[in-house]
Design a protein around this motif. Structure first.
Motif, PDB file in Angstrom:
ATOM      1  N   THR A   1       0.836  -1.202   0.000  1.00  0.00           N
ATOM      2  CA  THR A   1       0.000   0.000   0.000  1.00  0.00           C
ATOM      3  C   THR A   1       0.866   1.246   0.000  1.00  0.00           C
ATOM      4  O   THR A   1       0.604   2.209  -0.741  1.00  0.00           O
ATOM      5  N   MET A   2       1.923   1.246   0.814  1.00  0.00           N
ATOM      6  CA  MET A   2       2.849   2.377   0.814  1.00  0.00           C
ATOM      7  C   MET A   2       3.544   2.513  -0.541  1.00  0.00           C
ATOM      8  O   MET A   2       3.846   3.621  -0.984  1.00  0.00           O
ATOM      9  N   GLY A   3       3.788   1.371  -1.198  1.00  0.00           N
ATOM     10  CA  GLY A   3       4.353   1.415  -2.541  1.00  0.00           C
ATOM     11  C   GLY A   3       3.415   2.075  -3.527  1.00  0.00           C
ATOM     12  O   GLY A   3       3.835   2.888  -4.361  1.00  0.00           O
ATOM     13  N   GLY A   4       2.132   1.744  -3.434  1.00  0.00           N
ATOM     14  CA  GLY A   4       1.147   2.370  -4.311  1.00  0.00           C
ATOM     15  C   GLY A   4       1.035   3.861  -4.079  1.00  0.00           C
ATOM     16  O   GLY A   4       0.934   4.653  -5.024  1.00  0.00           O
ATOM     17  N   VAL A   5       1.053   4.272  -2.807  1.00  0.00           N
ATOM     18  CA  VAL A   5       0.996   5.693  -2.478  1.00  0.00           C
ATOM     19  C   VAL A   5       2.214   6.424  -3.054  1.00  0.00           C
ATOM     20  O   VAL A   5       2.108   7.545  -3.556  1.00  0.00           O
ATOM     21  N   ALA A   6       3.376   5.778  -2.986  1.00  0.00           N
ATOM     22  CA  ALA A   6       4.594   6.403  -3.498  1.00  0.00           C
ATOM     23  C   ALA A   6       4.591   6.520  -5.018  1.00  0.00           C
ATOM     24  O   ALA A   6       5.182   7.457  -5.579  1.00  0.00           O
ATOM     25  N   SER A   7       3.953   5.587  -5.701  1.00  0.00           N
ATOM     26  CA  SER A   7       4.014   5.563  -7.168  1.00  0.00           C
ATOM     27  C   SER A   7       3.117   6.597  -7.829  1.00  0.00           C
ATOM     28  O   SER A   7       3.375   7.018  -8.957  1.00  0.00           O
ATOM     29  N   VAL A   8       2.053   7.015  -7.145  1.00  0.00           N
ATOM     30  CA  VAL A   8       1.096   7.958  -7.732  1.00  0.00           C
ATOM     31  C   VAL A   8       1.333   9.327  -7.110  1.00  0.00           C
ATOM     32  O   VAL A   8       0.993   9.562  -5.951  1.00  0.00           O
ATOM     33  N   ARG A   9       1.910  10.227  -7.861  1.00  0.00           N
ATOM     34  CA  ARG A   9       2.284  11.531  -7.336  1.00  0.00           C
ATOM     35  C   ARG A   9       1.127  12.528  -7.431  1.00  0.00           C
ATOM     36  O   ARG A   9       0.126  12.284  -8.107  1.00  0.00           O
ATOM     37  N   ASN A  10       1.270  13.640  -6.758  1.00  0.00           N
ATOM     38  CA  ASN A  10       0.216  14.645  -6.662  1.00  0.00           C
ATOM     39  C   ASN A  10       0.329  15.636  -7.824  1.00  0.00           C
ATOM     40  O   ASN A  10       1.273  16.421  -7.881  1.00  0.00           O
ATOM     41  N   ALA A  11      -0.642  15.601  -8.718  1.00  0.00           N
ATOM     42  CA  ALA A  11      -0.594  16.458  -9.900  1.00  0.00           C
ATOM     43  C   ALA A  11      -0.859  17.921  -9.577  1.00  0.00           C
ATOM     44  O   ALA A  11      -0.436  18.809 -10.322  1.00  0.00           O
ATOM     45  N   GLY A  12      -1.542  18.185  -8.468  1.00  0.00           N
ATOM     46  CA  GLY A  12      -1.926  19.556  -8.135  1.00  0.00           C
ATOM     47  C   GLY A  12      -0.761  20.522  -8.047  1.00  0.00           C
ATOM     48  O   GLY A  12      -0.742  21.557  -8.746  1.00  0.00           O
ATOM     49  N   PRO A  13       0.235  20.278  -7.198  1.00  0.00           N
ATOM     50  CA  PRO A  13       1.376  21.202  -7.121  1.00  0.00           C
ATOM     51  C   PRO A  13       2.126  21.331  -8.439  1.00  0.00           C
ATOM     52  O   PRO A  13       2.609  22.416  -8.770  1.00  0.00           O
ATOM     53  N   ALA A  14       2.238  20.224  -9.181  1.00  0.00           N
ATOM     54  CA  ALA A  14       2.933  20.280 -10.470  1.00  0.00           C
ATOM     55  C   ALA A  14       2.207  21.206 -11.440  1.00  0.00           C
ATOM     56  O   ALA A  14       2.830  22.020 -12.130  1.00  0.00           O
ATOM     57  N   LEU A  15       0.874  21.109 -11.484  1.00  0.00           N
ATOM     58  CA  LEU A  15       0.098  21.986 -12.357  1.00  0.00           C
ATOM     59  C   LEU A  15       0.196  23.436 -11.896  1.00  0.00           C
ATOM     60  O   LEU A  15       0.278  24.358 -12.712  1.00  0.00           O
ATOM     61  N   ALA A  16       0.175  23.643 -10.571  1.00  0.00           N
ATOM     62  CA  ALA A  16       0.312  25.005 -10.048  1.00  0.00           C
ATOM     63  C   ALA A  16       1.668  25.592 -10.418  1.00  0.00           C
ATOM     64  O   ALA A  16       1.776  26.771 -10.784  1.00  0.00           O
ATOM     65  N   ALA A  17       2.716  24.776 -10.348  1.00  0.00           N
ATOM     66  CA  ALA A  17       4.061  25.248 -10.677  1.00  0.00           C
ATOM     67  C   ALA A  17       4.166  25.624 -12.151  1.00  0.00           C
ATOM     68  O   ALA A  17       4.801  26.630 -12.503  1.00  0.00           O
ATOM     69  N   ILE A  18       3.539  24.831 -13.022  1.00  0.00           N
ATOM     70  CA  ILE A  18       3.583  25.128 -14.454  1.00  0.00           C
ATOM     71  C   ILE A  18       2.888  26.462 -14.731  1.00  0.00           C
ATOM     72  O   ILE A  18       3.330  27.264 -15.558  1.00  0.00           O
ATOM     73  N   GLY A  19       1.785  26.712 -14.022  1.00  0.00           N
ATOM     74  CA  GLY A  19       1.080  27.967 -14.214  1.00  0.00           C
ATOM     75  C   GLY A  19       1.849  29.156 -13.678  1.00  0.00           C
ATOM     76  O   GLY A  19       1.864  30.228 -14.288  1.00  0.00           O
ATOM     77  N   ILE A  20       2.529  28.978 -12.524  1.00  0.00           N
ATOM     78  CA  ILE A  20       3.227  30.093 -11.883  1.00  0.00           C
ATOM     79  C   ILE A  20       4.591  30.347 -12.523  1.00  0.00           C
ATOM     80  O   ILE A  20       4.942  31.481 -12.857  1.00  0.00           O
ATOM     81  N   ALA A  21       5.362  29.275 -12.677  1.00  0.00           N
ATOM     82  CA  ALA A  21       6.766  29.446 -13.077  1.00  0.00           C
ATOM     83  C   ALA A  21       7.019  29.302 -14.567  1.00  0.00           C
ATOM     84  O   ALA A  21       8.008  29.824 -15.078  1.00  0.00           O
ATOM     85  N   PHE A  22       6.142  28.570 -15.274  1.00  0.00           N
ATOM     86  CA  PHE A  22       6.415  28.282 -16.679  1.00  0.00           C
ATOM     87  C   PHE A  22       5.338  28.812 -17.612  1.00  0.00           C
ATOM     88  O   PHE A  22       5.310  28.458 -18.794  1.00  0.00           O
ATOM     89  N   SER A  23       4.439  29.641 -17.083  1.00  0.00           N
ATOM     90  CA  SER A  23       3.413  30.310 -17.899  1.00  0.00           C
ATOM     91  C   SER A  23       2.630  29.332 -18.769  1.00  0.00           C
ATOM     92  O   SER A  23       2.331  29.613 -19.932  1.00  0.00           O
ATOM     93  N   ASP A  24       2.321  28.165 -18.200  1.00  0.00           N
ATOM     94  CA  ASP A  24       1.531  27.139 -18.909  1.00  0.00           C
ATOM     95  C   ASP A  24       2.142  26.776 -20.264  1.00  0.00           C
ATOM     96  O   ASP A  24       1.439  26.658 -21.276  1.00  0.00           O
ATOM     97  N   GLN A  25       3.459  26.605 -20.291  1.00  0.00           N
ATOM     98  CA  GLN A  25       4.126  26.242 -21.541  1.00  0.00           C
ATOM     99  C   GLN A  25       3.552  24.923 -22.075  1.00  0.00           C
ATOM    100  O   GLN A  25       3.525  23.926 -21.356  1.00  0.00           O
TER     101      GLN A  25
END
Length: 308
Positions: free
Chosen positions: A231-255
Motif C-alpha cells: 500500500t505504501m508502494g502504491g501511495v509512493a508511485s502515484v504523485r500529486n498532480a496539483g502542485p505540479a500543475l500550479a508550478a507550471i502555471g506560476i513558473a512556466f506560464s503554462d508552456q
C-alpha cells in the motif's frame, strides 16, 4: 487556446481543493494519529517520498537524456508526493486502505511545503539548459492554501459533524475524479501536438519506469505486513498532480511543451501502477463479514491445561 488554459486552470483549482476536501471528510483523527505514532513507518515513508523518489526522477531523467520540457515535468511529478489516487490503489490491491489514505494525506500536506524547494534545488543543480526559477514563497502559499485549508475543513466536519461528512464524502470524491479527468483531457487537447510528439520518445517510457520504480521504493521502505508495505508502494508511485500543475502555471506560464510532457508522464505512470495493484489484488482475498463474525461468535476454547 487562451480560453482553454483559463478553464484548465480553474478546473485544476477545483480538482486540488475537492481532492483534499474529500480526503479530510474521509479521514479520522485516530487514523491520522495511528500514522503519526508509527515512527519507523513515518520516517521511512518520508525518506522515500521526500528524498529518494525526487532523486530517482532526477537520475532517470538524466540517464534517459530527456529534453528540457520532459525533464522539468518529470522533476515536478517526482517532487510532489501524496497523489489522491494512492488511496484508490490501496482499494484496488485490497491493501491497507485506512493507512494508505492517512499516509496520502500526510504526504500531500508535507509535500505542499517541500515541493517548491525540492524542485527549485534539483532544477538549479541539474542545469537543464534554461533559466528556470521558482518563486518558492508564492508557490508554497498557493499550494498550502489549496490543499491544507480544504483538508482541515473536511477533517473538522468529520470530527464534529460526522453524519454530514459521510453524506458529502461520495460527492466530493466524484467531483475530484471528474475534475482530474477533465484536467487530463484538457492537457491532452490543449497540447495535442506536443503530446503526439511524445509518441516514440523516451518521455512516456520515463513516466512508466519512474512509477514502477517508485512503487518498489515505497514498498521496500515500509514496515508491517505485506498489505501495508505494498500500500505504501502504491501511495509512493502515484504523485500529486496539483502542485505540479500550479508550478507550471506560476513558473512556466503554462508552456504547452511542459504541460504535454506532464500529461504523458502522469498517464504512463498510471499505466504502470494500476496493473501492479491489479496483480496484487488477484493474489489476495479480502476477509468476508461472515468469517469475521464467526471468529467473534466462536472464540478460542481455553482448556484446563492451557489456563494453568
Amino acid at each position: 487556446m487562451e480560453t482553454l488554459h483559463l478553464v484548465l486552470n480553474a478546473v485544476t483549482v477545483i480538482f486540488i481543493a475537492a481532492t483534499m476536501f474529500a480526503a479530510g471528510l474521509g479521514t479520522t483523527v485516530p487514523a491520522l494519529r495511528g500514522v503519526f505514532t508509527n515512527v519507523p513507518l513515518l520516517l521511512l515513508a518520508l525518506m522515500a517520498n521526500i528524498v529518494i523518489i525526487p532523486l530517482l526522477g532526477w537520475g532517470l531523467g538524466t540517464l534517459l537524456g530527456l529534453p528540457s520540457a520532459a525533464f522539468i515535468a518529470l522533476i515536478l511529478v517526482a517532487s510532489s508526493p501524496g497523489g489522491p489516487f494512492g488511496a484508490k490503489l490501496a482499494m484496488v490491491q485490497k491493501g491497507d486502505v485506512v493507512g494508505g489514505a492517512a499516509m496520502q494525506v500526510l504526504l500531500a500536506s508535507i509535500g505542499s511545503i517541500t515541493f517548491a524547494p525540492t524542485v527549485n534545488g534539483i532544477l538549479t543543480v541539474a542545469d537543464v539548459g534554461t533559466n528556470v526559477s521558482l518563486d518558492v514563497g508564492a508557490l508554497v502559499r498557493t499550494v498550502a492554501l489549496l490543499q491544507l485549508v480544504p483538508f482541515a475543513i473536511g477533517l473538522l466536519l468529520r470530527r464534529y459533524a460526522t453524519a454530514t461528512a459521510q453524506a458529502w464524502h461520495p460527492t466530493a470524491a466524484k467531483v475530484s475524479d471528474i475534475a482530474f479527468l477533465i484536467v487530463l483531457v484538457g492537457m491532452l487537447l490543449g497540447n495535442w501536438n506536443d503530446v503526439v510528439a511524445l509518441l516514440g520518445s523516451l518521455t512516456l517510457l520515463a513516466g512508466f519506469l519512474f512509477a514502477a520504480a517508485a512503487f518498489a521504493v515505497g514498498t521496500l521502505l515500509a514496515t508491517g505486513p505485506a498489505e501495508r508495505r505494498t500500500t505504501m508502494g502504491g501511495v509512493a508511485s502515484v504523485r500529486n498532480a496539483g502542485p505540479a500543475l500550479a508550478a507550471i502555471g506560476i513558473a512556466f506560464s503554462d508552456q504547452p511543451a511542459v504541460l504535454g510532457a506532464l500529461a504523458g508522464i502522469l498517464l504512463s505512470g498510471l499505466a504502470a501502477a494500476l496493473p501492479i495493484a491489479a496483480i496484487l489484488s488477484g493474489r489476495r482475498s479480502a476477509p468476508t463479514p461472515l468469517a469475521e463474525s464467526s471468529e467473534k461468535v466462536n472464540p478460542p476454547v481455553v482448556t484446563p491445561d492451557s489456563s494453568r
